[in-house]
Design a protein around this motif. Structure first.
Motif, PDB file in Angstrom:
ATOM      1  N   GLU A   1      -6.876   0.417  -2.496  1.00  0.00           N
ATOM      2  CA  GLU A   1      -6.318   0.585  -3.837  1.00  0.00           C
ATOM      3  C   GLU A   1      -7.234   1.446  -4.703  1.00  0.00           C
ATOM      4  O   GLU A   1      -6.778   2.358  -5.411  1.00  0.00           O
ATOM      5  CB  GLU A   1      -6.120  -0.786  -4.480  1.00  0.00           C
TER       6      GLU A   1
ATOM      7  N   ALA B   1       0.835  -1.205   0.000  1.00  0.00           N
ATOM      8  CA  ALA B   1       0.000   0.000   0.000  1.00  0.00           C
ATOM      9  C   ALA B   1       0.867   1.252   0.000  1.00  0.00           C
ATOM     10  O   ALA B   1       0.583   2.223  -0.709  1.00  0.00           O
ATOM     11  CB  ALA B   1      -0.921  -0.014   1.217  1.00  0.00           C
TER      12      ALA B   1
ATOM     13  N   PHE C   1      -7.808  -4.310   1.227  1.00  0.00           N
ATOM     14  CA  PHE C   1      -6.774  -3.719   0.382  1.00  0.00           C
ATOM     15  C   PHE C   1      -7.352  -3.228  -0.943  1.00  0.00           C
ATOM     16  O   PHE C   1      -6.948  -2.181  -1.444  1.00  0.00           O
ATOM     17  CB  PHE C   1      -5.659  -4.727   0.111  1.00  0.00           C
TER      18      PHE C   1
END
Length: 323
Positions: free
Chosen positions: A308, A271, A304
């Motif tokens: 994103e 990330a 995630f």
């Protein structure tokens, strides 16, 4: 009840005297209770947080004269040095400012003065204003933010008089004073598109800061160091340069901001790599948006894929703004 991670986060924020993180964790607990069907308890927790924040912001706040209202915003920050994510060299220089201020009497006994006129330079969102808040907190001072763009546009022709009033208050009233958007008056005096009024304002500022003999910390923040008049630099005791966060800084920033919403299997390093090129403020927005969406979707951690997508959304908005 609160999860074990939330309890630990509460203890850490209390130990580090980080009120912002403390309030954020308490709100996460409220969201957790709401998901468990304890809506009344969640509502009571949120009310307590709102009341505490209001009392904190109003405590010991000093009021400026009516004719300076709208130009100066006063607050009592709750951000400790540990909450500032910058490179080690910059953090050491900030720590030096704090140390010299705290031990100014020791320096004075040897005929020396502490650093107290500081210039902060860097792109928007890289931590300049947050540094001023951290310094005010560490020095147990109120932060007075002077809106330079409003000073110039609203009081054209009277700006010098307003500056005099502000420096009179700096002499009389303890605190950390931040001249935000300083390039509004600090531009080169020989620029062809400059006007005489602005040259007089800048000259007035140079005289006031030269004559200032208070013990207060005076900070000027600019987004573009190249626009400033060279005569300004020798008036400041230190110039701190701010840039976009490096990989390690982005990693720490994401972990700190996500807090208990960062699960053990969340690929933090990946990330952080994907956030390359974004400022501290942009990453802050992404993390807070991710937490809000997780709460609204009754999730206890940030996925995630969601992080994103929000990164891409932020980049698209940023690049569109630059066109």
């Amino acid at each position: 009840m609160a999860t074990s991670e939330q309890v630990k986060a509460l203890i850490r924020s209390h130990y580090n005297d980080n009120s912002e993180q403390f309030f954020a964790t308490v709100l996460q607990i409220a969201a957790h209770e709401a998901r468990q069907g304890h809506s009344e308890l969640a509502h009571e927790i949120r009310e307590l947080v709102d009341k505490a924040k209001k009392e904190t912001s109003q405590k010991n706040i000093l009021v400026f004269p009516q004719d300076l209202n709208g130009l100066i915003f006063t607050e009592q920050p709750g951000l400790p040095l540990s909450s500032l994510v910058v490179n080690n060299q910059l953090k050491q220089r900030i720590e030096r400012i704090v140390t010299e201020f705290r031990q100014q009497n020791k320096l004075k006994s040897h005929g020396l003065s502490h650093r107290r006129k500081i210039l902060l330079a860097g792109a928007p969102g890289t931590g300049k204003t947050m540094t001023a808040k951290v310094l005010a907190f560490e020095l147990n001072q109120l932060l007075h933010i002077i809106q330079m763009d409003r000073l110039v546009t609203k009081f054209m022709g009277e700006t010098g008089a307003k500056l005099r009033q502000i420096f009179d208050k700096i002499r009389e009233m303890p605190g950390v004073y931040l001249f935000d958007e300083f390039d509004a008056i600090g531009g080169e005096r020989n620029l062809e598109n400059d006007v005489g009024e602005m040259r007089r304002v800048l000259n007035a500022f140079l005289q006031f800061i030269d004559k200032d003999a208070s013990n207060n910390l005076i900070i000027a923040a600019t987004n573009n160091l190249r626009l400033l008049d060279r005569a300004l630099f020798r008036r400041f005791d230190d110039v701190l340069h701010y840039g976009l966060p490096e990989q390690d800084d982005r990693l720490r920033l994401i972990k700190n901001l996500l807090g208990t919403f960062c699960s053990k299997d969340f690929p933090s390093e990946r990330a952080a790599k994907m956030a390359e090129g974004l400022s501290h403020a942009e990453i802050d927005h992404v993390c807070r948006d991710a937490i809000k969406l997780a709460i609204l979707n009754n999730k206890e951690s940030v996925a995630f894929k969601l992080f994103e997508d929000l990164l891409k959304e932020r980049r698209l908005a940023y690049h569109t703004k630059e066109r």
